[in-house]
Design an enzyme around this catalytic site. Structure first.
Site, short mmCIF file in Angstrom:
data_model
loop_
_atom_site.label_atom_id
_atom_site.label_comp_id
_atom_site.label_asym_id
_atom_site.label_seq_id
_atom_site.Cartn_x
_atom_site.Cartn_y
_atom_site.Cartn_z
N HIS A 138 -8.52 3.55 3.86
CA HIS A 138 -8.83 4.20 5.13
C HIS A 138 -10.32 4.19 5.49
O HIS A 138 -10.68 4.36 6.64
CB HIS A 138 -8.37 5.65 5.09
CG HIS A 138 -6.89 5.83 5.07
ND1 HIS A 138 -6.07 5.19 4.16
CD2 HIS A 138 -6.06 6.57 5.86
CE1 HIS A 138 -4.82 5.54 4.38
NE2 HIS A 138 -4.78 6.38 5.41
N ASP B 71 0.86 -1.18 0.00
CA ASP B 71 0.00 0.00 0.00
C ASP B 71 0.89 1.23 0.00
O ASP B 71 2.09 1.14 0.27
CB ASP B 71 -0.88 0.00 1.27
CG ASP B 71 -1.77 1.23 1.35
OD1 ASP B 71 -2.40 1.59 0.34
OD2 ASP B 71 -1.82 1.87 2.43
N SER B 72 0.29 2.38 -0.27
CA SER B 72 1.04 3.63 -0.23
C SER B 72 1.51 3.97 1.18
O SER B 72 2.42 4.77 1.35
CB SER B 72 0.14 4.76 -0.74
OG SER B 72 -1.07 4.77 -0.01
N CYS C 166 -11.27 2.89 -0.64
CA CYS C 166 -9.99 3.42 -0.14
C CYS C 166 -9.64 2.66 1.13
O CYS C 166 -10.53 2.33 1.93
CB CYS C 166 -10.13 4.91 0.15
SG CYS C 166 -8.66 5.64 0.90
N1 DGL Z 1 -4.03 3.83 0.09
C1 DGL Z 1 -4.74 4.85 -0.65
C2 DGL Z 1 -5.96 4.22 -1.32
O1 DGL Z 1 -6.46 3.18 -0.92
C3 DGL Z 1 -5.12 6.02 0.23
C4 DGL Z 1 -3.96 6.86 0.69
C5 DGL Z 1 -3.20 7.51 -0.46
O2 DGL Z 1 -3.71 8.47 -1.09
O3 DGL Z 1 -2.09 7.08 -0.72
O4 DGL Z 1 -6.46 4.77 -2.26
#
Ligand code: DGL
Length: 265
Positions: free
Chosen positions: A186, A10-11, A184
């Site tokens: 989060h 993940d980011s 997303c």
């Molecule tokens: N992990 C990103 C997503 O699921 C959210 C956070 C980001 O913008 O990197 O889209």
């Protein structure tokens, strides 16, 4: 029996919501998690850059002996999954969008589906394309909710401020859709705030559906670990941001152990 780990990336730390779901469903599988905390957020970056980061991370996870790659990030799935599938043919790679779309189609009662996500995910239309490919009669309404990520990262998952933000983003979905995809990493943490506004609308949590999809893929490719021993979790990150431990607890629901910092990634 295959005791190699599942690779998840993940980011940042949000993808630990997917790890949590995987651990619950497949407790004896080991997991190698990569959180690109130094380069977060992906949700406002260009397709080229997200593709480049995603390829670099996939290579890293394959070197760590991952038997399957789970792209836990919705943005990376939207922008880079097709590229990854073309470039890494020897390892199964799954993202969050296909399973989320399938689940939404199976749950919708009136064929009206809403999608929320980062600006990049919504702009890519990846959920729309995936849903329409499966059922062209479904109507889709999408909305980017960029303030949700910083609120969750601040630990503000309830209270007046987030309720106001949620109302601002979600009121227009009322009576228009019967199912809403939380597109997303989060957003599953905002389920209770979101459902206060969306009321009867069915919420699709992409974290738990991707865990179910990973299980199916492992079964299909005969990659399941049939052992009885509990799996391990190793987390690799590109930075240790402030409030790292707190955030880890928010997303994983427990303390992050076996942590490795990649200073020179
Ligand atoms: N992990 C990103 C997503 O699921 C959210 C956070 C980001 O913008 O990197 O889209």
């Amino acid at each position: 029996m295959d005791n190699r780990p599942i690779g998840v990336f993940d980011s940042g730390l949000g993808g630990l919501t997917v790890v949590k779901a995987l651990k619950e469903l497949l407790p004896n599988e080991s997991i190698v998690y990569f959180g690109d905390t130094a380069r977060l957020p992906y949700g406002i970056k260009s397709k080229d850059l997200v593709e480049q980061y995603s390829k670099q991370i996939t290579k890293f996870l394959i070197k760590k002996d991952a038997k399957i790659i789970v792209v836990a990030c919705n943005t990376a799935t939207a922008m880079a999954l097709n590229r990854l599938k073309k470039d890494f043919k020897n390892v199964p790679i799954i993202g969050v969008i296909e399973p989320g779309s399938k689940q939404a189609i199976s749950k919708t009662s009136r064929g009206k589906i809403g999608v929320i996500g980062t600006i990049a995910t919504i702009k890519s239309k990846a959920y729309e394309i995936s849903i329409k490919n499966k059922d062209k009669n479904v109507d889709i309404i999408s909305k980017a909710c960029p303030l949700f990520v910083p609120f969750v990262e601040e630990g503000l998952t309830n209270g007046d401020a987030i309720n106001q933000v949620a109302k601002h983003y979600l009121s227009s979905f009322k009576n228009k859709v019967d199912t809403l995809i939380l597109g997303c990493t989060h957003y599953p943490l905002l389920k209770s705030v979101i459902s206060k506004i969306t009321k009867q609308i069915t919420l699709i949590d992409s974290a738990s559906v991707v865990a179910t999809d990973a299980h199916k893929k492992l079964q299909y490719h005969k990659l399941l670990n049939q052992g009885v021993q509990k799996g391990t979790l190793h987390c690799y990150v590109t930075d240790l941001p402030m409030r790292f431990e707190e955030l880890g607890n928010i997303f994983l629901g427990e303390e992050i152990k076996n942590l490795h910092l990649l200073n020179d990634f």
